[in-house]
Design an enzyme around this catalytic site. Sequence first.
Site, PDB file in Angstrom:
ATOM      1  N   HIS A   1      -0.988   0.957   8.777  1.00  0.00           N
ATOM      2  CA  HIS A   1      -0.307   2.218   9.130  1.00  0.00           C
ATOM      3  C   HIS A   1      -0.896   3.336   8.273  1.00  0.00           C
ATOM      4  CE1 HIS A   1       2.813   0.185  11.429  1.00  0.00           C
ATOM      5  NE2 HIS A   1       2.843  -0.713  10.467  1.00  0.00           N
TER       6      HIS A   1
ATOM      7  N   THR B   1      -6.535  -5.195  -5.938  1.00  0.00           N
ATOM      8  CA  THR B   1      -6.682  -3.831  -5.403  1.00  0.00           C
ATOM      9  C   THR B   1      -8.082  -3.273  -5.649  1.00  0.00           C
ATOM     10  OG1 THR B   1      -5.909  -2.901  -7.482  1.00  0.00           O
ATOM     11  CG2 THR B   1      -4.230  -3.304  -5.814  1.00  0.00           C
TER      12      THR B   1
ATOM     13  N   ARG C   1      -6.417  -8.052 -12.831  1.00  0.00           N
ATOM     14  CA  ARG C   1      -7.388  -7.668 -13.872  1.00  0.00           C
ATOM     15  C   ARG C   1      -8.036  -8.924 -14.434  1.00  0.00           C
ATOM     16  NH1 ARG C   1      -6.942  -2.794 -12.419  1.00  0.00           N
ATOM     17  NH2 ARG C   1      -5.443  -1.376 -13.333  1.00  0.00           N
TER      18      ARG C   1
END
Length: 200
Positions: free
Chosen positions: A126, A179, A194
Amino acid sequence: MVSSFLQRAFRSFLYRSDRFWIPLWLRSLGLDLQGSVHFIGLPIVSLFQGSQIRIGAGSLLCSRSFGTALGVSHPVVLRTLTPHARVLIGERVGISGGSICSAKEVRIGNGCLIGADVLIADTDFHPLRPSERYDSQKAFAEAKPVQIMDNVFIGARVIVLKGVTIGAGSVIGAGSVVTQDIPAGCIAAGNPCRVIRANL
Ligand SMILES: CC(C)(COP(=O)(O)OP(=O)(O)OC[C@H]1O[C@@H](n2cnc3c(N)ncnc32)[C@H](O)[C@@H]1OP(=O)(O)O)[C@@H](O)C(=O)NCCC(=O)NCCS
């Protein structure tokens, strides 16, 4: 005693029949299965017209809870969302449940292990602006490819977001949200994911 024998016999029957009919069925839907690809249970597949889902030889996709130690919360989902989308899975890849969705390209290298219920997507599905929120085509146009290099091990319930590359041989800890790019040969974990150990 009798019931455990029947259970084993039933599972053995399912293993054998899955190996026979699922590849035939998926090829008939247009999946490109290279050589011998093994399935435990039927994955949920949507192949957008013109798009590609390719799975390399020796890969195993498990969609039944009895076929994998942790169980799976739903069958493997393989979905392409646009005519140009590609899901390219290498050779000897293991996948247990989870979802792989592509509007552009999701590429998984050879020898990767994808743990139970992992989500991998190259799009946000979206748009972010409220006024455009239901215009999925706009979000798909902004998809960024995901690349998981050879021999990566992804722990259970990891989420891999759009635009990420995970370097060869790395391990992603259970429940992580990836991410950003992760280098090769390390252990990475957490939300956001990380590096926790640089050299494996
Ligand atoms: C990532 C992993 C391999 C690390 O194992 P390890 O090298 O033994 O690491 P440690 O347990 O020594 O932890 C090192 C640090 O990372 C943290 N850590 C480990 N795993 C983590 C995770 N999944 N998420 C967030 N942090 C994590 C620890 O809390 C520790 O932090 P600290 O140094 O601040 O105390 C392991 O924790 C893991 O998640 N394995 C995946 C299991 C799995 O899902 N298998 C798939 C089955 S289908």
